[in-house]
Design a protein around this motif. Structure first.
Motif, PDB file in Angstrom:
ATOM      1  N   GLY A  15       0.819  -1.218   0.000  1.00  0.00           N
ATOM      2  CA  GLY A  15       0.000   0.000   0.000  1.00  0.00           C
ATOM      3  C   GLY A  15       0.846   1.259   0.000  1.00  0.00           C
ATOM      4  O   GLY A  15       0.547   2.218  -0.713  1.00  0.00           O
ATOM      5  N   LEU A  16       1.920   1.259   0.780  1.00  0.00           N
ATOM      6  CA  LEU A  16       2.811   2.427   0.804  1.00  0.00           C
ATOM      7  C   LEU A  16       3.526   2.613  -0.530  1.00  0.00           C
ATOM      8  O   LEU A  16       3.703   3.744  -0.996  1.00  0.00           O
ATOM      9  CB  LEU A  16       3.828   2.304   1.931  1.00  0.00           C
ATOM     10  CG  LEU A  16       3.345   2.672   3.318  1.00  0.00           C
ATOM     11  CD1 LEU A  16       4.456   2.518   4.337  1.00  0.00           C
ATOM     12  CD2 LEU A  16       2.800   4.090   3.345  1.00  0.00           C
ATOM     13  N   TRP A  17       3.962   1.520  -1.136  1.00  0.00           N
ATOM     14  CA  TRP A  17       4.609   1.619  -2.449  1.00  0.00           C
ATOM     15  C   TRP A  17       3.639   2.158  -3.497  1.00  0.00           C
ATOM     16  O   TRP A  17       4.004   3.028  -4.295  1.00  0.00           O
ATOM     17  CB  TRP A  17       5.170   0.259  -2.878  1.00  0.00           C
ATOM     18  CG  TRP A  17       6.548   0.031  -2.375  1.00  0.00           C
ATOM     19  CD1 TRP A  17       6.921  -0.677  -1.279  1.00  0.00           C
ATOM     20  CD2 TRP A  17       7.759   0.552  -2.937  1.00  0.00           C
ATOM     21  NE1 TRP A  17       8.289  -0.643  -1.124  1.00  0.00           N
ATOM     22  CE2 TRP A  17       8.828   0.109  -2.132  1.00  0.00           C
ATOM     23  CE3 TRP A  17       8.041   1.345  -4.048  1.00  0.00           C
ATOM     24  CZ2 TRP A  17      10.149   0.430  -2.398  1.00  0.00           C
ATOM     25  CZ3 TRP A  17       9.359   1.666  -4.311  1.00  0.00           C
ATOM     26  CH2 TRP A  17      10.387   1.210  -3.495  1.00  0.00           C
ATOM     27  N   ILE A  18       2.414   1.642  -3.487  1.00  0.00           N
ATOM     28  CA  ILE A  18       1.411   2.142  -4.434  1.00  0.00           C
ATOM     29  C   ILE A  18       1.151   3.619  -4.176  1.00  0.00           C
ATOM     30  O   ILE A  18       1.046   4.416  -5.118  1.00  0.00           O
ATOM     31  CB  ILE A  18       0.115   1.313  -4.346  1.00  0.00           C
ATOM     32  CG1 ILE A  18       0.360  -0.096  -4.877  1.00  0.00           C
ATOM     33  CG2 ILE A  18      -1.016   1.987  -5.120  1.00  0.00           C
ATOM     34  CD1 ILE A  18      -0.797  -1.067  -4.631  1.00  0.00           C
ATOM     35  N   SER A  19       1.069   3.999  -2.905  1.00  0.00           N
ATOM     36  CA  SER A  19       0.849   5.410  -2.564  1.00  0.00           C
ATOM     37  C   SER A  19       1.994   6.283  -3.054  1.00  0.00           C
ATOM     38  O   SER A  19       1.768   7.348  -3.641  1.00  0.00           O
ATOM     39  CB  SER A  19       0.698   5.574  -1.050  1.00  0.00           C
ATOM     40  OG  SER A  19      -0.477   4.975  -0.605  1.00  0.00           O
ATOM     41  N   GLY A  20       3.221   5.848  -2.814  1.00  0.00           N
ATOM     42  CA  GLY A  20       4.384   6.627  -3.258  1.00  0.00           C
ATOM     43  C   GLY A  20       4.456   6.744  -4.766  1.00  0.00           C
ATOM     44  O   GLY A  20       4.704   7.831  -5.312  1.00  0.00           O
ATOM     45  N   ILE A  21       4.235   5.640  -5.449  1.00  0.00           N
ATOM     46  CA  ILE A  21       4.238   5.660  -6.914  1.00  0.00           C
ATOM     47  C   ILE A  21       3.101   6.535  -7.420  1.00  0.00           C
ATOM     48  O   ILE A  21       3.275   7.317  -8.356  1.00  0.00           O
ATOM     49  CB  ILE A  21       4.155   4.230  -7.479  1.00  0.00           C
ATOM     50  CG1 ILE A  21       5.453   3.467  -7.177  1.00  0.00           C
ATOM     51  CG2 ILE A  21       3.864   4.232  -8.973  1.00  0.00           C
ATOM     52  CD1 ILE A  21       5.367   1.968  -7.417  1.00  0.00           C
ATOM     53  N   GLY A  22       1.936   6.434  -6.757  1.00  0.00           N
ATOM     54  CA  GLY A  22       0.801   7.265  -7.152  1.00  0.00           C
ATOM     55  C   GLY A  22       1.083   8.746  -7.010  1.00  0.00           C
ATOM     56  O   GLY A  22       0.702   9.548  -7.865  1.00  0.00           O
ATOM     57  N   LEU A  23       1.771   9.127  -5.941  1.00  0.00           N
ATOM     58  CA  LEU A  23       2.131  10.529  -5.747  1.00  0.00           C
ATOM     59  C   LEU A  23       3.038  11.019  -6.876  1.00  0.00           C
ATOM     60  O   LEU A  23       2.842  12.109  -7.426  1.00  0.00           O
ATOM     61  CB  LEU A  23       2.808  10.724  -4.390  1.00  0.00           C
ATOM     62  CG  LEU A  23       3.257  12.133  -4.049  1.00  0.00           C
ATOM     63  CD1 LEU A  23       2.074  13.091  -4.023  1.00  0.00           C
ATOM     64  CD2 LEU A  23       3.969  12.136  -2.701  1.00  0.00           C
ATOM     65  N   VAL A  24       4.009  10.196  -7.248  1.00  0.00           N
ATOM     66  CA  VAL A  24       4.918  10.559  -8.343  1.00  0.00           C
ATOM     67  C   VAL A  24       4.159  10.631  -9.663  1.00  0.00           C
ATOM     68  O   VAL A  24       4.338  11.574 -10.446  1.00  0.00           O
ATOM     69  CB  VAL A  24       6.096   9.557  -8.418  1.00  0.00           C
ATOM     70  CG1 VAL A  24       6.932   9.782  -9.666  1.00  0.00           C
ATOM     71  CG2 VAL A  24       6.951   9.660  -7.168  1.00  0.00           C
ATOM     72  N   VAL A  25       3.287   9.651  -9.919  1.00  0.00           N
ATOM     73  CA  VAL A  25       2.516   9.630 -11.166  1.00  0.00           C
ATOM     74  C   VAL A  25       1.596  10.846 -11.243  1.00  0.00           C
ATOM     75  O   VAL A  25       1.502  11.507 -12.281  1.00  0.00           O
ATOM     76  CB  VAL A  25       1.716   8.311 -11.291  1.00  0.00           C
ATOM     77  CG1 VAL A  25       0.668   8.394 -12.386  1.00  0.00           C
ATOM     78  CG2 VAL A  25       2.655   7.147 -11.531  1.00  0.00           C
ATOM     79  N   MET A  26       0.920  11.161 -10.135  1.00  0.00           N
ATOM     80  CA  MET A  26       0.034  12.319 -10.143  1.00  0.00           C
ATOM     81  C   MET A  26       0.825  13.610 -10.396  1.00  0.00           C
ATOM     82  O   MET A  26       0.394  14.474 -11.162  1.00  0.00           O
ATOM     83  CB  MET A  26      -0.718  12.443  -8.830  1.00  0.00           C
ATOM     84  CG  MET A  26      -1.743  13.571  -8.853  1.00  0.00           C
ATOM     85  SD  MET A  26      -2.260  14.152  -7.243  1.00  0.00           S
ATOM     86  CE  MET A  26      -0.792  14.984  -6.679  1.00  0.00           C
ATOM     87  N   THR A  27       1.971  13.725  -9.767  1.00  0.00           N
ATOM     88  CA  THR A  27       2.809  14.910  -9.978  1.00  0.00           C
ATOM     89  C   THR A  27       3.243  15.014 -11.434  1.00  0.00           C
ATOM     90  O   THR A  27       3.218  16.102 -12.024  1.00  0.00           O
ATOM     91  CB  THR A  27       4.035  14.854  -9.045  1.00  0.00           C
ATOM     92  OG1 THR A  27       3.572  14.753  -7.691  1.00  0.00           O
ATOM     93  CG2 THR A  27       4.902  16.078  -9.191  1.00  0.00           C
ATOM     94  N   ALA A  28       3.604  13.886 -12.023  1.00  0.00           N
ATOM     95  CA  ALA A  28       3.998  13.884 -13.442  1.00  0.00           C
ATOM     96  C   ALA A  28       2.819  14.254 -14.346  1.00  0.00           C
ATOM     97  O   ALA A  28       2.995  14.991 -15.327  1.00  0.00           O
ATOM     98  CB  ALA A  28       4.551  12.515 -13.836  1.00  0.00           C
ATOM     99  N   MET A  29       1.638  13.772 -14.006  1.00  0.00           N
ATOM    100  CA  MET A  29       0.454  14.103 -14.806  1.00  0.00           C
ATOM    101  C   MET A  29       0.154  15.597 -14.751  1.00  0.00           C
ATOM    102  O   MET A  29      -0.136  16.221 -15.782  1.00  0.00           O
ATOM    103  CB  MET A  29      -0.754  13.292 -14.318  1.00  0.00           C
ATOM    104  CG  MET A  29      -0.651  11.812 -14.611  1.00  0.00           C
ATOM    105  SD  MET A  29      -1.864  10.819 -13.720  1.00  0.00           S
ATOM    106  CE  MET A  29      -3.353  11.191 -14.612  1.00  0.00           C
ATOM    107  N   ILE A  30       0.226  16.169 -13.574  1.00  0.00           N
ATOM    108  CA  ILE A  30      -0.034  17.604 -13.431  1.00  0.00           C
ATOM    109  C   ILE A  30       1.057  18.413 -14.129  1.00  0.00           C
ATOM    110  O   ILE A  30       0.771  19.417 -14.801  1.00  0.00           O
ATOM    111  CB  ILE A  30      -0.150  17.991 -11.939  1.00  0.00           C
ATOM    112  CG1 ILE A  30      -1.315  17.270 -11.281  1.00  0.00           C
ATOM    113  CG2 ILE A  30      -0.257  19.491 -11.759  1.00  0.00           C
ATOM    114  CD1 ILE A  30      -2.674  17.567 -11.885  1.00  0.00           C
TER     115      ILE A  30
END
Length: 168
Positions: A15-30
């Motif tokens: 869950g933490l890995w998915i959260s961390g990757i999600g934060l990076v992916v969201m930042t890249a999308m924005i």
């Protein structure tokens, strides 16, 4: 209890890995949206709804892991004055309330997903139910981790890394 703790530890780490990757992916999308809009004068229509869905995943999975690790928000001023046995009861009541909240997230998130499953998100081309999947999965993890905390406390084991001494 050790096998349960090992399993939930692995689930929490994922869950933490998915959260961390999600934060990076969201930042890249924005960042891509800003670049396309202001540099190329062209908008990517999928980045805003996509980043909101990704944000839901990393927030709710991260919150569930925070509950497992004892990082969730609490108000413990009164607990400093109470005997250890009373503290343990109040910690357990708190975990039961959090468990009920997580169960509500699962039930009501499922209902929302079912009601929007036939709706297609125009910019992403996926079912509207995807907006509510983080609520369902996050709620399920909150229930799992809260029940683990209750079981660990009942067994006399520590419930968190930085918990009160009465919890150990």
């Amino acid at each position: 209890m050790e096998r349960v703790a090992r399993f939930t530890g692995i689930v929490a780490r994922i869950g933490l890995w998915i959260s961390g990757i999600g934060l990076v992916v969201m930042t890249a999308m924005i960042a891509a949206q800003v670049f396309f809009r202001y540099v190329l004068n062209n908008s990517l229509i999928w980045t805003e709804p996509g980043s909101i869905i990704v944000m839901g995943w990393f927030i709710l999975l991260g919150a569930a892991v925070g509950i497992r690790e004892g990082y969730h928000l609490s108000f413990e001023v009164l607990l400093y004055l109470l005997p250890d046995k009373v503290k343990l009861v109040l910690y357990s009541v708190s975990d039961l309330v959090v468990t009920a909240f997580g169960a509500g997230m699962v039930v009501y998130g499922w209902q929302l997903a079912a009601k929007t499953a036939s709706v297609k998100l125009p910019s992403l081309g996926i079912s509207g139910a995807w907006n509510f999947m983080p609520i369902i999965f996050g709620g399920a993890l909150i229930v799992l981790f809260s029940l683990e905390r209750l079981a660990r406390r009942a067994a006399g084991l520590p419930t968190s890394r930085f918990g009160d001494a009465a919890e150990h």
